[in-house]
Design an enzyme around this catalytic site. Sequence first.
Site, mmCIF file in Angstrom:
data_model
loop_
_atom_site.group_PDB
_atom_site.id
_atom_site.type_symbol
_atom_site.label_atom_id
_atom_site.label_comp_id
_atom_site.label_asym_id
_atom_site.label_seq_id
_atom_site.Cartn_x
_atom_site.Cartn_y
_atom_site.Cartn_z
ATOM 1 N N CYS A 94 -5.717 -9.043 14.648
ATOM 2 C CA CYS A 94 -6.278 -8.168 15.670
ATOM 3 C C CYS A 94 -6.607 -8.987 16.906
ATOM 4 O O CYS A 94 -7.225 -10.049 16.818
ATOM 5 C CB CYS A 94 -7.542 -7.472 15.151
ATOM 6 N N SER B 126 2.450 3.043 3.719
ATOM 7 C CA SER B 126 1.385 4.028 3.575
ATOM 8 C C SER B 126 0.112 3.460 2.958
ATOM 9 O O SER B 126 -0.927 3.401 3.589
ATOM 10 C CB SER B 126 1.879 5.224 2.752
#
Length: 229
Positions: free
Chosen positions: A6, A23
């Site tokens: 991040c 997913s």
Amino acid sequence: MLLVHCGGCRWRPCCFCSLAGRSRSATIVTAYLMKRYQMGFSEAYQRLKSIKPDVEVNRGFEEQLCLYETMKCEVDTSSPLYKQYRLSKLAEKYPELQQVPRELFAVDPAHCSSPEVSYRCRKCRRALFRGSSILSHPVGEGSSSFAHKKSSNLTGEVQCTSYFIEPVQWMEPALLGVMDGQLLCPKCTSKLGSFSWCGDQCSCGRWVTPAFQLHRNRVDEIRQLNLQK
């Protein structure tokens, strides 16, 4: 497999594995971003897709992440929001279920003492449920929600005339094997309300699914007084 970093942080590669990496692992990473950086679901998910465009969180996981956001990124199994979600997932499996999982039922307040607010049958005074079992819902749109019933006695006043609650242990015999029915007092058998795994409409107009409702005019709220000085 997902390797995530991040922006604004030092490189800390984290490995999340699932069969396709689209997913399940994406759901875990999105939940982490929401919790760690106080993001909403949409922001966290879009941040992840900007790094790995082929991720695709399925609808079920998306519902859970939205619930996670609503619960301020905390998993609280005592939360009415969590209880209602768990019940709605169970209702999707009815009537195939042979029995309702025991852990789904709230403890019968008649069999244990607690300082919590309780609600009793107005006729025989039997304890029926606790305040923590109430599953509140957003107020509906009132009489406009009942236009399909073409009733002449509807007013513009919006109010809830029933308590919608989680199932309590004394209800278990009535719930098994049927989609809907009446809820009777386990002591005096007076009618208290009804239940429907398919859902029912509150007097305020809001649909609640599944619905376990006890009419307010059939029960009394009991609060313990603190007499200590």
